[in-house]
Design an enzyme around this catalytic site. Structure first.
Site, PDB file in Angstrom:
ATOM      1  N   SER A  95       0.836  -1.198   0.000  1.00 40.55           N
ATOM      2  CA  SER A  95       0.000   0.000   0.000  1.00 40.55           C
ATOM      3  C   SER A  95       0.874   1.252   0.000  1.00 40.55           C
ATOM      4  CB  SER A  95      -0.950  -0.055   1.197  1.00 40.55           C
ATOM      5  OG  SER A  95      -1.971   0.901   1.090  1.00 40.55           O
ATOM      6  N   ASP A 217     -10.056  -4.141  -5.941  1.00 35.82           N
ATOM      7  CA  ASP A 217      -9.465  -3.477  -4.778  1.00 35.82           C
ATOM      8  C   ASP A 217     -10.082  -2.084  -4.667  1.00 35.82           C
ATOM      9  OD1 ASP A 217      -7.884  -2.167  -2.899  1.00 35.82           O
ATOM     10  OD2 ASP A 217      -5.983  -2.854  -3.731  1.00 35.82           O
ATOM     11  N   HIS A 245      -7.523  -5.370  -0.508  1.00 36.07           N
ATOM     12  CA  HIS A 245      -6.317  -4.561  -0.540  1.00 36.07           C
ATOM     13  C   HIS A 245      -5.124  -5.229   0.144  1.00 36.07           C
ATOM     14  CE1 HIS A 245      -4.236  -0.819  -1.200  1.00 36.07           C
ATOM     15  NE2 HIS A 245      -4.010  -0.626   0.099  1.00 36.07           N
TER      16      HIS A 245
END
Length: 266
Positions: A95, A217, A245
Site C-alpha cells: 500500500s 481493490d 487490498h
C-alpha cells in the site's frame, strides 16, 4: 536510539540468501506478512520491522513533524537498512509503503536494488486524467470520520479495505490491527497516506520493479496499477487472483510465489 529496538526489527530465513525487506502499510504492522514469510524464508533473508507509530515500535521515538511526510517513513527504512548493513535489498512495500520504497530507493540507490509494490497507489484522490479511486470530498469525509471516532472508523472501514466478505475473519484481523494503533499517531499517518501525491516520484525509479495488484481493490483500483506500470519503465505488472487490498493475507501463496519468481529472475 538503537534502531533495531526502535523499529522492532525481526530477521529470519536463509542467512546467506537474497535480502527481502518487508514494509507494512497504514494501520498495520509486520504481523501482516506472517502468511508469506515461511515461503519467502526458504530461500531469502527476510527482514521485517514496524514503522515508528505502528506495531511494537518504540512510541517514545514518535515525532509528529517527521511522520507527517512520507520522507519520515522512508528515513525509518534507510536507518534499518544501514543499521543491518543490508545491500542488494529487494524492498517489498504494501500500500502506501510502496511509495515509501520509491523514496528510499532514490535516497539509497546503492542498497535498494529492486522494488516490489503490493497494491500501490501514488495518489488516492482523482485528478484530471488520473483515477485514484476517491474524490477529494471522499477523502475529507474519511479523514474527518477517522479523526472524530478512530475506533468506530476502524470497525467500519477495515472490512471494506480487506474485501473478501465471505471470509469475515480477515476483516476482523485488520480491524484489530487498526484498533491496536495509537489513535493520535494513526491520524497523522492517515493524513500523510491519503493526502500524498507521489506521481512525480515514480519517475525517479530506475531499479527493476514488480507491481502486484488484485483483480478487485476498493483502495487501489486496476487503473492505478496500470498507471504505475506505465510510469516506471523497468516494471512488470502482475494481477493476482485475489480481491481486497491485502493479498498477503487473502492470497498469501500467490503473493509469495510472485515475489520469489521476481527476485529469482532479476
Amino acid at each position: 536510539m538503537e534502531i533495531r529496538r526502535r523499529n522492532n526489527v525481526t530477521v529470519t530465513g536463509c542467512v546467506d540468501g537474497p535480502v527481502l525487506l518487508l514494509a507494512h502499510g497504514f494501520g498495520c504492522d509486520q504481523n501482516m506478512w506472517r502468511l508469506v514469510v515461511p515461503t519467502l524464508a526458504e530461500r531469502h533473508r527476510v527482514v521485517l520491522f514496524d514503522y515508528v507509530g505502528s506495531g511494537r515500535a518504540d512510541p517514545s521515538a514518535w515525532d509528529e513533524r517527521r511522520y507527517s511526510s512520507l520522507d519520515g517513513y522512508a528515513q525509518d527504512v534507510l536507518e534499518v537498512v544501514e543499521e543491518l548493513d543490508l545491500r542488494e535489498v529487494t524492498f517489498v512495500g504494501h500500500s502506501v509503503s510502496a511509495m515509501v520504497g520509491v523514496l528510499a530507493a532514490a535516497k539509497s540507490p546503492g542498497r535498494i536494488a529492486r522494488l516490489v509494490m503490493v497494491a500501490p497507489s501514488p495518489r488516492y484522490i482523482d485528478d484530471e486524467g488520473y483515477r485514484g479511486g476517491f474524490s477529494a470530498a471522499d477523502i475529507d469525509e474519511l479523514l474527518e470520520s477517522l479523526e472524530s471516532n478512530y475506533l468506530g472508523w476502524s470497525a467500519a472501514m477495515a472490512p471494506v479495505i480487506m474485501g473478501n466478505d465471505d471470509r469475515p475473519e480477515l476483516g476482523q484481523e485488520l480491524t484489530a490491527a487498526f484498533c491496536a494503533t495509537d489513535p493520535d499517531m494513526a491520524r497523522i499517518f492517515a493524513r500523510t497516506t491519503f493526502l500524498s501525491d507521489s506521481r512525480e516520484d515514480l519517475k525517479t525509479v530506475s531499479v527493476p520493479t514488480l507491481i502486484l495488484e488484485c483483480r478487485q481493490d476498493v483502495i487501489a483500483p486496476r487503473e492505478v496499477g496500470a498507471y504505475v506500470r506505465d510510469a516506471i519503465p523497468a516494471s512488470r505488472l502482475v494481477t493476482l487472483e485475489a480481491t481486497g487490498h491485502c493479498p498477503q493475507l487473502s492470497a498469501p501463496q500467490a503473493t509469495a510465489a510472485a515475489i520469489v519468481d521476481f527476485v529469482g529472475a532479476a
